[in-house]
Enzyme design. Structure first.
Site, PDB file in Angstrom:
ATOM      1  N   GLN A 297     -13.806 -48.123  39.393  1.00 20.71           N
ATOM      2  CA  GLN A 297     -13.423 -47.035  38.501  1.00 20.71           C
ATOM      3  C   GLN A 297     -14.643 -46.259  37.989  1.00 20.71           C
ATOM      4  OE1 GLN A 297     -10.299 -49.706  36.145  1.00 20.71           O
ATOM      5  NE2 GLN A 297     -10.248 -47.591  35.479  1.00 20.71           N
ATOM      6  N   HIS A 298     -14.372 -45.090  37.452  1.00 16.35           N
ATOM      7  CA  HIS A 298     -15.274 -44.291  36.611  1.00 16.35           C
ATOM      8  C   HIS A 298     -16.390 -43.539  37.348  1.00 16.35           C
ATOM      9  CE1 HIS A 298     -13.414 -46.457  33.312  1.00 16.35           C
ATOM     10  NE2 HIS A 298     -13.978 -47.589  33.650  1.00 16.35           N
TER      11      HIS A 298
ATOM     12  N   ASP B 252      -9.809 -50.169  40.819  1.00 19.37           N
ATOM     13  CA  ASP B 252      -9.825 -51.574  41.213  1.00 19.37           C
ATOM     14  C   ASP B 252      -8.978 -52.471  40.309  1.00 19.37           C
ATOM     15  OD1 ASP B 252     -11.569 -51.271  39.068  1.00 19.37           O
ATOM     16  OD2 ASP B 252     -13.296 -52.168  40.078  1.00 19.37           O
TER      17      ASP B 252
END
Length: 454
Positions: A71-72, A223
């Site tokens: 992520q991110h 994820d």
């Protein structure tokens, strides 16, 4: 037999699993490594994905594929779709000051939680875009669109179409998409970087993202959202993952907004929500204890099980790298209740396992949910001592699925959902799941709480 593929493009590597769409049975798999570091050019992910697909026997007989990824991460593209600079990953902390500034500028954590369900920290994409605007203004000026790692890989697989897509789960970790309203907060993006680059279209949970040759592409996800699918989390379940860091998360029917910042109010990959709490100290606590005692992980487990529950009052506070939940970035680890009787390898090993689990129990408490059962996953769950001691700390039955690639499996399950066209993802029976139950160790968490507050 209809086959589907699931991809886990994580920080360290890319894993690909090929599974039977109806039963979930594993047919074949492959993997490839990613470069180290907290910034990586996306081309490295693409090369690893292609290698992992080749190792898994290719996609010629695969009907659908889904990409789950870390992520991110900030992927910036220019007007021609070329990568502007290496992607900043979730674990790149150079945007910590930007995160603090953004929280203040928007009016505090309460306003952020209400707007996007989470209070941004350095991992969130919005903070990385502020850092880019301040530190690399020329690169920020070249940025025509912004996407996430799984978005970019899906787009590449689809042949770089005009439109990039994402899903609710991954979008909810950007800091400029609201799980509660299901829409982007471009005002926050504008505040962060002084511009509003194009953003991916947010697909529904089983909406097709495109095709890669004859292979249909599912929306993909982050994820943690894929892991929830991979372990088959249900109502009343909480997943505790013991990796380098620890996470606790559950599927919820309504969005959450925690102004303390402890709970990230994510969306999940099914149209629901995924409140998540992270801790900094998990499996590394066990590694540190084994190193102190000069033993292997297996020997540490054996030692811990030879000591009595509660370690006769010996308490290890596991803040070895500060802590995020509770928010104590400058805290250090400490040992309490050390007496001649508790100065044994067995007591220290038991205190290390119990201390780590108490830290994760704090994460469970922060979720504000009563767990009917806890699903324990991650590398730390391979320890027999962790498995047997966990229910004495969590106060709930603990279910340990067999070790596997939960994120890639969840992505494969999402791909199977796309193929089925059903209103919910297919049910795949988990194999070799072990159940652990035990009485709660009285006074343990009270002693831990007192010690950790010192």
């Amino acid at each position: 037999m209809s086959l589907v593929a699931g991809v886990d493009s994580s920080t360290q590597s890319c894993k690909v699993v090929i599974r039977d769409a109806e039963t979930g049975a594993l047919v074949r798999e492959g993997r490839a490594t990613h470069p180290d570091g907290t910034e990586v050019h996306p081309d490295a992910w693409w090369a690893a994905l292609r290698t992992a697909i080749d190792q898994a026997g290719g996609l010629d007989d695969v009907e659908a594929l889904s990409v789950a990824a870390q992520q991110h991460g900030m992927v910036c593209l220019d007007e021609d779709g070329e990568v502007v600079r290496p992607a900043l990953l979730w674990n790149d902390t150079r945007s910590a000051r930007a995160a603090s500034d953004l929280v203040t500028e928007f009016g505090g954590p309460d306003k952020w939680a209400a707007a996007v369900g989470s209070v941004p920290v350095a991992s969130f994409t919005v903070t990385k875009l502020r850092w880019l605007a301040e530190q690399e203004p020329a690169q920020a000026g070249r940025t025509s669109s912004v996407c996430l790692p799984h978005d970019w890989l899906t787009w590449k697989l689809a042949g770089r179409p005009a439109e990039i897509t994402t899903d609710r789960g991954d979008a909810s970790g950007t800091g400029y998409w609201s799980p509660a309203t299901g829409s982007y907060r471009t005002d926050l993006l504008q505040m962060a970087m002084g511009a509003t680059p194009a953003l991916p279209r947010v697909l529904g949970p089983a909406e097709q993202a495109g095709v890669a040759g004859a292979v249909r592409l599912a929306p993909g996800t982050g994820d943690n959202m894929a892991a929830a699918l991979g372990v088959g989390i249900g109502p009343g379940d909480v997943v505790v993952s013991i990796g380098t860091s620890g996470t606790a998360f559950a599927v919820a029917e309504s969005p959450s907004a925690d102004p303390s910042g402890a709970v990230a109010g994510f969306a999940d990959a099914t149209g629901r929500f995924l409140p998540l709490v992270a801790t900094l100290n998990a499996a590394r606590v066990l590694q540190a204890a084994a190193r102190m005692l000069g033993v292997t992980q297996e020997q540490l487990s054996d030692l811990a099980l030879q000591a009595p529950p509660g370690a006769d009052g010996l308490v290890l506070v596991p803040y070895l790298e500060g802590e995020r939940t509770p928010n104590r970035p400058d805290a250090t680890g400490s040992l309490h209740g050390l007496r001649l009787a508790t100065a044994t390898p067995e007591h220290l090993a038991r205190a290390a396992v119990e201390g780590m689990l108490c830290g994760l129990a704090d994460a469970l408490d922060a979720l504000g949910l009563t767990a009917n059962r806890v699903l324990l996953i991650g590398g730390g769950a391979r320890s027999e001592a962790v498995r047997r001691i966990a229910p004495t700390v969590f106060g709930a039955p603990v279910l340990v699925p067999s070790p596997g690639e939960y994120v890639a499996d969840g992505a494969a399950r999402q791909a199977a959902w796309l193929v089925s066209g059903a209103p919910e993802p297919p049910r795949w029976e988990a194999a070799d799941t072990e159940l652990y139950e035990a009485d709660v160790t009285k006074g343990l968490r009270d002693r831990y709480r007192e010690a950790s507050d010192l």
